[in-house]
Design a protein around this motif. Structure first.
Motif, short mmCIF file in Angstrom:
data_model
loop_
_atom_site.label_atom_id
_atom_site.label_comp_id
_atom_site.label_asym_id
_atom_site.label_seq_id
_atom_site.Cartn_x
_atom_site.Cartn_y
_atom_site.Cartn_z
N VAL A 175 0.68 -1.33 -0.03
CA VAL A 175 0.16 0.16 0.12
C VAL A 175 0.84 1.25 0.14
O VAL A 175 0.86 2.13 -0.82
CB VAL A 175 -1.05 -0.01 1.18
N LEU A 176 1.82 1.16 1.04
CA LEU A 176 2.41 2.55 1.11
C LEU A 176 3.71 2.74 0.22
O LEU A 176 3.99 3.59 -0.48
CB LEU A 176 2.99 2.90 2.51
N ASN A 177 4.46 1.49 0.04
CA ASN A 177 5.71 1.45 -0.63
C ASN A 177 5.66 1.80 -2.25
O ASN A 177 6.36 2.40 -2.69
CB ASN A 177 6.37 0.27 -0.26
N PRO A 178 4.77 1.11 -2.79
CA PRO A 178 4.57 1.02 -4.41
C PRO A 178 4.37 2.32 -4.70
O PRO A 178 4.94 2.90 -5.71
CB PRO A 178 3.13 -0.01 -4.48
N PRO A 179 3.40 3.29 -4.33
CA PRO A 179 3.23 4.66 -4.96
C PRO A 179 4.75 5.38 -4.68
O PRO A 179 4.93 6.38 -5.64
CB PRO A 179 2.00 5.26 -4.24
N ALA A 210 -3.81 4.38 -16.44
CA ALA A 210 -4.70 3.60 -16.33
C ALA A 210 -4.44 2.39 -15.54
O ALA A 210 -5.38 1.84 -14.55
CB ALA A 210 -5.03 2.93 -17.77
N ALA A 211 -2.94 1.98 -15.39
CA ALA A 211 -2.64 0.82 -14.69
C ALA A 211 -2.64 1.14 -13.14
O ALA A 211 -2.74 0.32 -12.31
CB ALA A 211 -1.32 0.41 -15.03
N GLY A 212 -2.28 2.59 -12.83
CA GLY A 212 -2.16 3.09 -11.45
C GLY A 212 -3.35 3.51 -10.67
O GLY A 212 -3.29 3.60 -9.52
N LEU A 329 6.40 0.32 -17.15
CA LEU A 329 4.86 -0.21 -16.51
C LEU A 329 5.24 -1.06 -15.24
O LEU A 329 4.46 -1.49 -14.69
CB LEU A 329 4.13 -0.76 -17.55
N GLU A 330 6.65 -1.65 -15.13
CA GLU A 330 6.99 -2.38 -14.17
C GLU A 330 6.68 -1.53 -12.86
O GLU A 330 6.08 -2.22 -11.66
CB GLU A 330 8.37 -2.75 -13.77
N ALA A 331 6.88 -0.34 -12.66
CA ALA A 331 6.50 0.38 -11.49
C ALA A 331 5.09 0.63 -11.06
O ALA A 331 4.54 0.75 -9.95
CB ALA A 331 7.02 2.01 -11.88
N ALA A 332 4.09 0.33 -12.33
CA ALA A 332 2.65 0.31 -11.92
C ALA A 332 2.28 -1.08 -11.58
O ALA A 332 0.86 -1.22 -11.12
CB ALA A 332 2.03 0.71 -13.14
N GLN A 333 2.93 -2.17 -11.76
CA GLN A 333 2.41 -3.55 -11.43
C GLN A 333 1.70 -3.84 -10.26
O GLN A 333 0.97 -4.24 -9.93
CB GLN A 333 3.93 -4.69 -11.70
N PRO A 334 2.11 -3.42 -9.20
CA PRO A 334 1.61 -3.45 -7.80
C PRO A 334 0.66 -2.56 -7.44
O PRO A 334 -0.35 -2.99 -6.38
CB PRO A 334 2.64 -2.98 -6.57
N LEU A 335 0.36 -1.51 -8.39
CA LEU A 335 -0.88 -0.70 -7.98
C LEU A 335 -2.26 -1.07 -8.16
O LEU A 335 -3.03 -0.67 -7.32
CB LEU A 335 -0.51 0.88 -8.87
#
Length: 617
Positions: A175-179, A210-212, A329-335
């Protein structure tokens, strides 16, 4: 009758919630438990969770930077590799490719190093938070027992202490780390693509948003409440399993095994169904992220081709831009699962904070007095277990001089064990007073008070540990010789010596490897080892045969010398030496006096004595 016995006697509930669900608040607590919980709103819960992480804010920031550096290294690796391959296809001099070759090696190594450091720091932060939370939860739970938790199953408490605390790792990791990781990456990639063309950057940003944002909101609507209900179902299943293990004998006696199996199977199916839905959400989230990644790749590629044709971009950069857009888009994978994990974390936090906000019996505000002696005086004592319930004690008055021996007798439900709980401050009375050494009992902190009182209760709790470790609960600094002396006085030493490992023998959960009489004697040895100035014997010889009971009572009489002693019992044999006997009935003292005096009177004591004499063979 414990919670499991009540469950055995009633039809199994049909929902995944505990049997008492209909009288619970939104946090899963019984509304009639007598404990007031502060209302915890989602914003307040979120702020309190942030407070758990605040002490490690520097490490959190460092972990976010390492996460961003890991993804940036991967993006740079993909971009450099694409540029290297495209450039090599044109057969330039080898010297012109050296920078790209070195870049591929550098970013490959950097990605691995940053990934390792990021995982190490993240897990260190998470485990530190969970460790502090578990310790804080236990410290909160300890003073609440038993008065603050009358409506809670042991399985529910176990679920909160283990599963709910473990769930909170999602708050930081998912929740906190991905953003925090995604925002710097998104800003960097946007500026990089904007250098080649604003339309490329805007198209990529559309896929990233869209992903985030869009996909997470959609998954929140589709899977609303799944993780929250999964936590509730897990708690209900744990409650049923723990109650079943603890009450297995009752289940077998009442021939309720099949019904209990069906009840647990129903809870298990509901939990598995929710697990399946969670797995489906995870799969959908991964699919949507892959879709966004492919859309970003194709959008950048389609928009970049006209720019190459017009000569605004060198063609060798075409593959690099497309792979950069996809890799970013790897950065948006957990979002996409951010909001469902947030909902699950808030639900787990509410269950934990609901207990941590309970109000235990507090320590006195003033200085702690030192008792002048160890006399007890009870004046006008009244107590109810809950509003609207009949009084368990109703106007009790009596004195116990220092060193005196008082027996309190009466039928079951007369209030004898309630009085013990009040003396130990497991519960706090509201009317009347109990004085110890001339000072009100509430003037003593609970921990200090319990150092003055040794108790041998009828329900003896023994841990799955060695005999020596169970004895050392009474006095951790006791020597082996002192333990053996206490065991001898309790007529237990010879039995222990006959065991293969003696005092180092494991006795099993609740001491199931010992007989009922042996468990009682171990509890008596523990009280002997404590050597407290006040002694409370609450049905201390229950479960002992007649010969052993007389031997143990001989040891107890020796222990009583010079100590203030309360003997709580429903058996009247052996009370001839008591200085006074109080007869309780329905929370009131109906008779008092010595054994011989009470037998000469027409009353409850004489009636109980005659019934017990007739029951003797």
């Amino acid at each position: 009758m414990d919670s499991l016995t009540r469950q055995v006697m009633l039809p199994p509930p049909t929902s995944a919630s505990p049997a008492a669900r209909e009288n619970t608040d939104p946090g899963g607590h019984r509304a009639d438990s007598g404990v007031s919980y502060s209302k915890i709103d989602p914003v307040g819960t979120f702020v309190r969770l942030l407070g758990l992480i605040a002490p490690a804010w520097q490490a959190v920031l460092g972990a976010a930077l390492l996460g961003s550096a890991t993804i940036a290294s991967n993006i740079c690796l993909m971009a450099t590799a694409a540029f290297l391959i495209a450039s090599a296809a044109l057969h330039p001099p080898a010297g012109k490719l050296m920078l790209a070759i070195v870049g591929v090696r550098f970013f490959g190594i950097t990605r691995a190093v940053c990934r390792y450091l990021e995982r190490y720091v993240n897990h260190s932060i998470t485990l530190g938070i969970l460790g502090r939370l578990r310790v804080a939860f236990y410290r909160t739970l300890e003073p609440l027992i038993p008065a603050g938790l009358p409506g809670h199953h042991s399985g529910d408490l176990l679920s909160r202490a283990v599963a709910d605390v473990a769930t909170l790792e999602n708050f930081y990791l998912r929740v906190l780390n991905p953003p925090l990781v995604a925002l710097p990456v998104a800003a960097g990639v946007f500026l990089f693509l904007a250098h080649f063309g604003r339309t490329l950057a805007l198209a990529w940003m559309g896929s990233f948003l869209a992903a985030g944002i869009i996909f997470p909101l959609g998954l929140t609507i589709v899977g609303r409440g799944v993780l929250r209900r999964q936590g509730e179902a897990r708690a209900a299943l744990n409650t049923a399993l723990v109650d079943t293990v603890q009450g297995l004998a009752d289940i077998l006696v009442f021939d309720h095994g099949r019904q209990q199996q069906e009840y647990i199977a129903t809870l298990d199916r509901q939990y598995l169904h929710l697990q399946g839905r969670k797995a489906g959400l995870n799969g959908l989230a991964n699919a949507l992220t892959s879709l966004a990644s492919n859309l970003a790749l194709w959008a950048v590629l389609v928009l970049a081709i006209p720019l190459v044709n017009r000569g605004q971009i060198d063609g060798v950069y075409l593959a690099m831009l497309a792979l950069t857009a996809a890799a970013a888009l790897e950065a948006a994978q957990p979002l996409p699962m951010l909001f469902p994990h947030l909902e699950g974390s808030l639900a787990a936090a509410r269950r934990i904070f609901a207990l941590s906000d309970a109000r235990p019996a507090g320590d006195p505000a003033g200085p702690v007095p030192h008792p002048r002696d160890f006399s007890l005086r009870v004046q006008g004592l009244r107590f109810r277990y809950g509003p609207g319930e009949p009084p368990a004690l109703d106007g009790i008055d009596f004195d116990v001089p220092s060193g005196a021996r008082i027996a309190i007798v009466g039928p079951s439900g007369a209030g004898k064990s309630t009085l013990v709980n009040l003396l130990l401050r497991f519960w706090d009375y509201e009317e009347g007073a109990i004085l110890l050494g001339g000072y009100d009992l509430k003037a003593y902190p609970p921990e200090e008070l319990r150092r003055f009182i040794g108790v041998v209760a009828q329900p003896t709790h023994l841990f799955h540990a060695t005999i020596a470790e169970n004895l050392l609960l009474a006095r951790p600094d006791a020597t082996r010789e002192e333990m053996e002396r206490a065991a001898r006085e309790a007529r237990l030493h010879e039995f222990i010596q006959g065991l293969p490992r003696g005092y180092d023998t494991l006795i099993g959960e609740e001491g199931f490897k010992l007989s009922g009489g042996q468990r009682q004697r171990l509890a008596i040895a523990r009280a002997l080892l404590q050597n407290a100035p006040i002694l409370i014997l609450d049905e201390a010889t229950t479960g002992l045969d007649a010969v052993t009971e007389r031997e143990v009572m001989d040891s107890i009489r020796h222990l009583m010398e010079g100590r203030t002693t309360l003997v709580i019992t429903h058996r009247l044999a052996g009370l001839e030496d008591m200085d006074k006997i109080l007869v309780l009935d329905r929370g009131r003292v109906v008779q008092q006096g010595r054994h011989a005096e009470l037998l000469r009177q027409e009353g409850l004591y004489r009636h109980l004595w005659q019934l017990q004499q007739e029951a003797l063979p």
